[in-house]
Design an enzyme around this catalytic site. Structure first.
Site, PDB file in Angstrom:
ATOM      1  N   ASP A   1       2.322   0.179   6.606  1.00  0.00           N
ATOM      2  CA  ASP A   1       1.859  -0.473   5.476  1.00  0.00           C
ATOM      3  C   ASP A   1       2.403  -1.919   5.451  1.00  0.00           C
ATOM      4  O   ASP A   1       3.574  -2.151   5.168  1.00  0.00           O
ATOM      5  CB  ASP A   1       1.606   0.049   4.226  1.00  0.00           C
ATOM      6  CG  ASP A   1       0.971  -0.342   3.157  1.00  0.00           C
ATOM      7  OD1 ASP A   1       0.179   0.224   2.619  1.00  0.00           O
ATOM      8  OD2 ASP A   1       1.377  -1.637   2.750  1.00  0.00           O
TER       9      ASP A   1
ATOM     10  N   ASP B   1       2.882   8.093   4.872  1.00  0.00           N
ATOM     11  CA  ASP B   1       2.396   9.043   3.988  1.00  0.00           C
ATOM     12  C   ASP B   1       1.294   9.836   4.515  1.00  0.00           C
ATOM     13  O   ASP B   1       0.478   9.348   4.983  1.00  0.00           O
ATOM     14  CB  ASP B   1       1.916   8.337   2.675  1.00  0.00           C
ATOM     15  CG  ASP B   1       2.301   9.301   1.489  1.00  0.00           C
ATOM     16  OD1 ASP B   1       3.129   9.220   0.910  1.00  0.00           O
ATOM     17  OD2 ASP B   1       1.372  10.149   1.279  1.00  0.00           O
TER      18      ASP B   1
END
Ligand SMILES: [Zn+2]
Ligand SMILES: [Zn+2]
Length: 405
Positions: free
Chosen positions: A310, A94
């Site tokens: 992540d 992102d």
């Protein structure tokens, strides 16, 4: 008309003529969200693509996500009652996780304590040190940086994992990309194996010695470059590249030595390269710091090429993720599937705009200059404007604008 009703009608028109396909649809758990709330309800299930499509047409969710896992009874609760059958892996990248310079232009923050404001994306208030609220926007630059991460991951998937099938990529619908790995070998991985894979991609606990980078008889050895693969190959390639390009500053900084020391050694560059390539011997720096120098340099090179993934979300087998080819209700953009061969040229700010361009009058509280589908808009501050529907949707969905009249 309320903003929510307005946006909902626009989405409804879109779903009236749009098909969505989910692999193993009857085994997935779904979650939906509405205006201002990404996930309002979970544990939904659909017996077929047709049932899913008709749900979208009739209920018109602002957001719809599905489970990376497949279950015997996807609608059952609690989670343990669903009967886990296996799970895809989905990696997410992102733009809001990246530190790009463009954020200084398009992001802004406001302090929740003292009310101070500023440009850019910061973590703490520059006046009082309290936490801040950041308003994030996205542009070509940060979206492109995000795409580079996707390409790096794909390189790992193909070369290190030898996975060539069952990879699909889609835009997240807002500011990122999702990479779905769906095949039988992935599906059967247990939680431990998923974490191991993550450790590998992020080079967590990478043991240089175990990988053949060792000190022996006052020399520092490396694996033979022509016999390496995976991380060893990547490490040696970047090292050789630094030497070939005479990148003295970087070698010195990463290795924690003075520029002059490195310059001295590289004066005989051909020999240094020959030793690495033919004998697996890394050059020695004078003094007793050789081991320290090499370990520091190699560790920095590793960190530089490790993937920034992540850990929490990618190993989570219970998570739900946006259904590809559906609308992201916080932007109005489509979470579009992107064939691999089109990824390089793909520009989300052009290609995921799916709403019409009929003119809509809105009052905009604040917005930086932004781009959608060939047009630049703004900047706007406390003003009325007539915008094409897709741009009006974008601002209203972000709560940066409201309808006029
Ligand atoms: Zn403050
Ligand atoms: Zn940007």
């Amino acid at each position: 008309m309320s903003e929510e009703k307005f946006l909902s009608d626009v989405i409804k028109d879109f779903y009236a003529n749009h098909q969505v396909e989910v692999p193993n649809v009857d085994q997935r758990e779904f979650g939906i969200g509405f205006f201002g709330k990404k996930i309002a309800k979970r544990h939904l299930s659909f017996s077929s693509q047709i049932e899913l499509t008709s749900f979208l047409k009739n209920r018109v969710p602002f957001y719809i996500s599905y489970s990376v896992a497949c279950y015997e009874k996807p609608a059952s609760t609690p989670m343990d009652a669903k009967g886990f059958l296996g799970a895809d892996i989905v990696y997410e990248f992102d733009a809001d996780d990246l530190k790009t310079d463009c954020k200084q232009d398009h992001d802004s923050w406001i302090c929740t304590e003292c009310g101070a404001k500023g440009k850019g994306s910061v973590e703490k208030c520059s006046k009082c040190g309290s936490s801040v609220q950041v308003e994030q926007w996205f542009c070509f630059v940060c979206l492109n940086e995000t795409k580079k991460q996707v390409f790096r991951l794909l390189e790992f998937i193909e070369n290190d994992l030898s996975l060539h099938e069952g990879i699909s990529i889609n835009f997240s619908g807002n500011a990122g990309y999702h990479i779905h790995l769906r095949n039988d070998s992935i599906k059967s991985l247990n939680a431990e194996a998923r974490i191991e894979l993550l450790d590998y991609l992020t080079t967590k606990d990478f043991d240089l010695q175990r990988h053949g980078f060792v000190e022996s008889n006052k020399m520092f050895l490396c694996p033979m470059p022509n016999e390496t693969h995976g991380w060893n190959k990547r490490l040696l390639t970047s090292l050789v590249d630094l030497i070939e390009k005479d990148n003295v500053e970087k070698i010195a900084a990463f290795g924690g030595v003075r520029n002059a020391t490195v310059r001295d050694l590289l004066s005989n560059k051909e020999l240094v390269l020959k030793n690495i390539k033919e004998k697996g011997i890394l050059f020695s720096i004078p003094g007793r710091k050789n081991k320290q120098f090499w370990e520091s340099l190699l560790q920095h090179l590793l960190e530089e090429s490790a993937l920034d993934i992540d850990r929490q979300t990618s190993a989570d087998i219970r998570k739900i993720i946006r259904v590809p080819e559906t609308i992201h209700g916080g932007s109005g953009l489509l979470a579009k599937n992107i064939p691999l061969e089109q990824l390089k040229e793909f520009n989300p700010l052009d290609e995921t705009v799916v709403f019409p361009d009929t003119s809509v009058k809105v009052f905009i509280s604040s917005s930086p200059k932004f781009y959608l589908k060939g047009n630049w808009f703004g900047p706007f501050t406390q003003e009325e404007a007539e915008l094409p529907l897709y741009a009006a949707f974008y601002l209203i969905a972000r709560k940066s604008a409201s309808l006029v009249g």
